[in-house]
Design a protein around this motif. Sequence first.
Motif, PDB file in Angstrom:
ATOM      1  N   LEU A  70      18.190  24.040 -23.090  1.00  0.00           N
ATOM      2  CA  LEU A  70      19.594  24.413 -23.245  1.00  0.00           C
ATOM      3  C   LEU A  70      20.138  24.162 -24.645  1.00  0.00           C
ATOM      4  O   LEU A  70      21.008  24.897 -25.110  1.00  0.00           O
ATOM      5  CB  LEU A  70      20.435  23.672 -22.201  1.00  0.00           C
ATOM      6  N   VAL A  71      19.629  23.118 -25.307  1.00  0.00           N
ATOM      7  CA  VAL A  71      20.096  22.845 -26.671  1.00  0.00           C
ATOM      8  C   VAL A  71      19.272  23.617 -27.700  1.00  0.00           C
ATOM      9  O   VAL A  71      19.820  24.290 -28.575  1.00  0.00           O
ATOM     10  CB  VAL A  71      20.057  21.327 -26.971  1.00  0.00           C
ATOM     11  N   ILE A 130      27.384  37.647 -23.706  1.00  0.00           N
ATOM     12  CA  ILE A 130      28.005  36.357 -23.381  1.00  0.00           C
ATOM     13  C   ILE A 130      27.038  35.240 -23.743  1.00  0.00           C
ATOM     14  O   ILE A 130      25.929  35.171 -23.203  1.00  0.00           O
ATOM     15  CB  ILE A 130      28.369  36.273 -21.890  1.00  0.00           C
ATOM     16  N   THR A 131      27.420  34.395 -24.631  1.00  0.00           N
ATOM     17  CA  THR A 131      26.544  33.315 -25.069  1.00  0.00           C
ATOM     18  C   THR A 131      26.901  32.003 -24.365  1.00  0.00           C
ATOM     19  O   THR A 131      28.074  31.703 -24.136  1.00  0.00           O
ATOM     20  CB  THR A 131      26.642  33.092 -26.580  1.00  0.00           C
ATOM     21  N   MET A 132      25.889  31.253 -23.975  1.00  0.00           N
ATOM     22  CA  MET A 132      26.063  29.906 -23.447  1.00  0.00           C
ATOM     23  C   MET A 132      25.214  28.987 -24.303  1.00  0.00           C
ATOM     24  O   MET A 132      23.987  29.103 -24.336  1.00  0.00           O
ATOM     25  CB  MET A 132      25.632  29.817 -21.981  1.00  0.00           C
ATOM     26  N   SER A 179      29.451  25.581 -25.980  1.00  0.00           N
ATOM     27  CA  SER A 179      30.378  26.705 -25.883  1.00  0.00           C
ATOM     28  C   SER A 179      29.867  27.688 -24.839  1.00  0.00           C
ATOM     29  O   SER A 179      28.663  27.800 -24.587  1.00  0.00           O
ATOM     30  CB  SER A 179      30.527  27.415 -27.230  1.00  0.00           C
ATOM     31  N   PHE A 180      30.817  28.379 -24.220  1.00  0.00           N
ATOM     32  CA  PHE A 180      30.488  29.407 -23.229  1.00  0.00           C
ATOM     33  C   PHE A 180      31.434  30.574 -23.464  1.00  0.00           C
ATOM     34  O   PHE A 180      32.653  30.409 -23.421  1.00  0.00           O
ATOM     35  CB  PHE A 180      30.652  28.863 -21.812  1.00  0.00           C
ATOM     36  N   THR A 210      36.351  24.613 -19.730  1.00  0.00           N
ATOM     37  CA  THR A 210      36.806  24.941 -21.076  1.00  0.00           C
ATOM     38  C   THR A 210      37.715  23.827 -21.583  1.00  0.00           C
ATOM     39  O   THR A 210      38.609  23.373 -20.860  1.00  0.00           O
ATOM     40  CB  THR A 210      37.567  26.279 -21.074  1.00  0.00           C
ATOM     41  N   ILE A 211      37.487  23.386 -22.810  1.00  0.00           N
ATOM     42  CA  ILE A 211      38.272  22.298 -23.381  1.00  0.00           C
ATOM     43  C   ILE A 211      39.496  22.880 -24.098  1.00  0.00           C
ATOM     44  O   ILE A 211      39.366  23.713 -24.999  1.00  0.00           O
ATOM     45  CB  ILE A 211      37.427  21.462 -24.356  1.00  0.00           C
TER      46      ILE A 211
END
Length: 291
Positions: A178-179, A221-223, A245-246, A273-274
């Motif tokens: 994921l990273v 769409i990026t995650m 980020s999403f 979401t922040i």
Amino acid sequence: MKKTFITLLILTASVTGGNAQKKKGTNTKKTNNMEISNKEKVTALLKSIETGAAEPAGYINPNKYIQHNLGAADGLAGFGALLQALPPNSAKVNTVRVFEDGNFVFAHTDYNFFGPKIGFDIFRFEDGKIVEHWDNLQETAKPNPSGHTMTDGPAEVKNAESTNANKALVEAFVNDILVNGKMEKLAGYFDGDNYIQHNPQIADQLSGLGKALQYLASQGITMKYDKIHKVLGEGNFVLTVSEGSFGGLYTSFYDLFRVENGKIAEHWDVIETIAGKESWKNNNGKFNFAK
């Protein structure tokens, strides 16, 4: 009624806050000769959001309560003010899972909290009292393509002796896949195609995850996970807290994994979401964790 509850909450915590046990590192408190674990304290505190019970506020140290929910002001007064803003008799709380890792207790809860939500809460204890809180909340979604909800599935802790190994496995998975996007390593973390998924948008099996990632990419769409901030675990369950980020929005990812026979077998998550810093009600940050 609600105002009375908030008053009692603050007064109870103020009175009992100075009665923390003297012994360092304890995770229980004696009341009427019965042991109350830190897990039980967290479950009772969360349930009090629904019931209005004031006694669980005594599990919080009112002189040292640090809040990381950015929608609540710092300290016990901030917690009380947030509860006071709830519509009357609207809150519902069902804690489905609760785990302990050293001074931390983390819980997986089905809420009605300003609307239906699923949440992860993390509490840090000192001398048997709660001194710090983090959380992540997401609107409750319908069952995913495989029929799983965001909270169903096993909750029993097994293989406590494997906690550290399981934490290391999950941390490596999140970092690798994921990273850092090392997709060539993906299959090595799973038992073939066997994988139970509770994300609302993704089907079971490793192939289901692959299809979901391909679809996101096709839609632009990026995650992106940028950094793991905390890894907590008990036995076969491991929670990671990550920043990223999403869809281009600054995002907090809380991922709970169940490990079986050294492989990742099941996954639940809450993605939040922040909000922009101008709306924060405290300056403690979403990801500042005590070591």
